[in-house]
Design a protein around this motif. Sequence first.
Motif, short mmCIF file in Angstrom:
data_model
loop_
_atom_site.label_atom_id
_atom_site.label_comp_id
_atom_site.label_asym_id
_atom_site.label_seq_id
_atom_site.Cartn_x
_atom_site.Cartn_y
_atom_site.Cartn_z
N ASP A 94 0.86 -1.17 0.00
CA ASP A 94 0.00 0.00 0.00
C ASP A 94 0.91 1.23 0.00
O ASP A 94 1.75 1.37 0.90
CB ASP A 94 -0.89 -0.02 1.24
CG ASP A 94 -1.95 1.07 1.24
OD1 ASP A 94 -1.66 2.20 0.82
OD2 ASP A 94 -3.08 0.77 1.68
N ARG A 96 0.51 4.13 0.89
CA ARG A 96 0.40 4.97 2.08
C ARG A 96 1.33 4.51 3.19
O ARG A 96 1.69 5.32 4.06
CB ARG A 96 -1.05 4.99 2.57
CG ARG A 96 -2.01 5.65 1.59
CD ARG A 96 -3.45 5.40 1.94
NE ARG A 96 -3.81 3.98 1.79
CZ ARG A 96 -5.03 3.50 1.93
NH1 ARG A 96 -6.02 4.34 2.25
NH2 ARG A 96 -5.28 2.21 1.76
N ASP A 97 1.69 3.23 3.19
CA ASP A 97 2.56 2.68 4.24
C ASP A 97 3.95 2.34 3.72
O ASP A 97 4.71 1.65 4.40
CB ASP A 97 1.94 1.40 4.81
CG ASP A 97 0.53 1.61 5.32
OD1 ASP A 97 0.28 2.67 5.93
OD2 ASP A 97 -0.32 0.73 5.10
N PHE A 113 -2.07 7.73 -7.44
CA PHE A 113 -2.08 8.65 -6.30
C PHE A 113 -3.41 9.36 -6.17
O PHE A 113 -3.87 9.64 -5.05
CB PHE A 113 -0.92 9.64 -6.54
CG PHE A 113 -0.88 10.84 -5.67
CD1 PHE A 113 -0.41 10.77 -4.37
CD2 PHE A 113 -1.26 12.08 -6.16
CE1 PHE A 113 -0.34 11.90 -3.57
CE2 PHE A 113 -1.19 13.21 -5.38
CZ PHE A 113 -0.74 13.12 -4.07
N LEU A 116 -6.36 8.37 -3.70
CA LEU A 116 -6.26 8.56 -2.26
C LEU A 116 -7.12 9.75 -1.82
O LEU A 116 -7.35 10.69 -2.58
CB LEU A 116 -4.81 8.83 -1.84
CG LEU A 116 -3.78 7.77 -2.20
CD1 LEU A 116 -2.41 8.20 -1.68
CD2 LEU A 116 -4.16 6.40 -1.66
N ASP A 120 -4.77 11.55 2.85
CA ASP A 120 -3.75 10.56 2.49
C ASP A 120 -2.80 11.11 1.44
O ASP A 120 -1.59 10.80 1.46
CB ASP A 120 -4.42 9.28 1.99
CG ASP A 120 -4.97 8.41 3.11
OD1 ASP A 120 -4.51 8.56 4.25
OD2 ASP A 120 -5.86 7.59 2.83
N GLN A 121 -3.30 11.91 0.52
CA GLN A 121 -2.41 12.54 -0.46
C GLN A 121 -1.41 13.45 0.23
O GLN A 121 -0.22 13.45 -0.11
CB GLN A 121 -3.22 13.33 -1.49
CG GLN A 121 -3.99 12.45 -2.45
CD GLN A 121 -4.58 13.22 -3.61
OE1 GLN A 121 -4.05 14.25 -4.03
NE2 GLN A 121 -5.67 12.72 -4.15
N ARG A 123 -0.19 13.18 3.17
CA ARG A 123 0.82 12.36 3.86
C ARG A 123 1.78 11.68 2.89
O ARG A 123 2.90 11.31 3.26
CB ARG A 123 0.11 11.31 4.74
CG ARG A 123 -0.53 11.91 5.98
CD ARG A 123 -1.06 10.82 6.90
NE ARG A 123 -2.33 10.29 6.45
CZ ARG A 123 -3.53 10.76 6.84
NH1 ARG A 123 -3.60 11.77 7.70
NH2 ARG A 123 -4.64 10.20 6.40
N MET A 124 1.37 11.52 1.65
CA MET A 124 2.23 10.83 0.67
C MET A 124 3.49 11.60 0.34
O MET A 124 4.48 11.01 -0.11
CB MET A 124 1.45 10.59 -0.63
CG MET A 124 0.64 9.30 -0.65
SD MET A 124 1.62 7.79 -0.43
CE MET A 124 2.72 7.88 -1.85
#
Length: 200
Positions: A94, A96-97, A113, A116, A120-121, A123-124
């Motif tokens: 994933d 995100r992780d 991308f 998301l 979440d975007q 944080r990416m």
Amino acid sequence: MSDAAHTIVPLYQRHAQAYDRLRARNLFEKSWLDRFAALVPAGGCVLDIGCGMGEPIAHDLIARGFRVTGIDSSPALIEICRGRFPRQTWDVADMRDLALGRTFDGLIAWDSFFHLTPDDQRRMFAVFQAHAAPGAALMFTSGPAFGEAIGTFEGEPLYHASLDPDEYRALLAAHGFDVVQHVADDPACNGHTVWLAQRT
């Protein structure tokens, strides 16, 4: 609407074969891939984030002589990649992780991308930074303006989201990237909104 974002991973897993069959291979992305490739050293390592089944993006990068590591959340899509391009590296993950513990000369998140959520975007960008070598190219697609939208794939809801362009610029700058080129709704690329940046 953002609840639909949680259906993306199982949707692509269920419909991996349909996605493989329906994904365009005419390489309308070529002009942007040319720009991206010009920023990556010959024979460099590229991380394809949300690689799908490896065509046409990873296939094009491999043909250019780059070493590709592809990650996708769908095991079915990664299995297709492994069968087609066994000399490259493919992992189920994933984005995100993502924490691969190494850096790359180029990172690309084409039509992935933007599935998301806005948070979440945001944080990416730390994930991009952690995997980008000095001078690395980063290219991703987004929407043209802030908002969420629902499309359909195989009769199921398909979530998309975008931040505001000014926020993308600020996030890139805050994480050590300079914008090289940005085009919203590029008519030469099937209306895609594309960002190309480089790690300073």
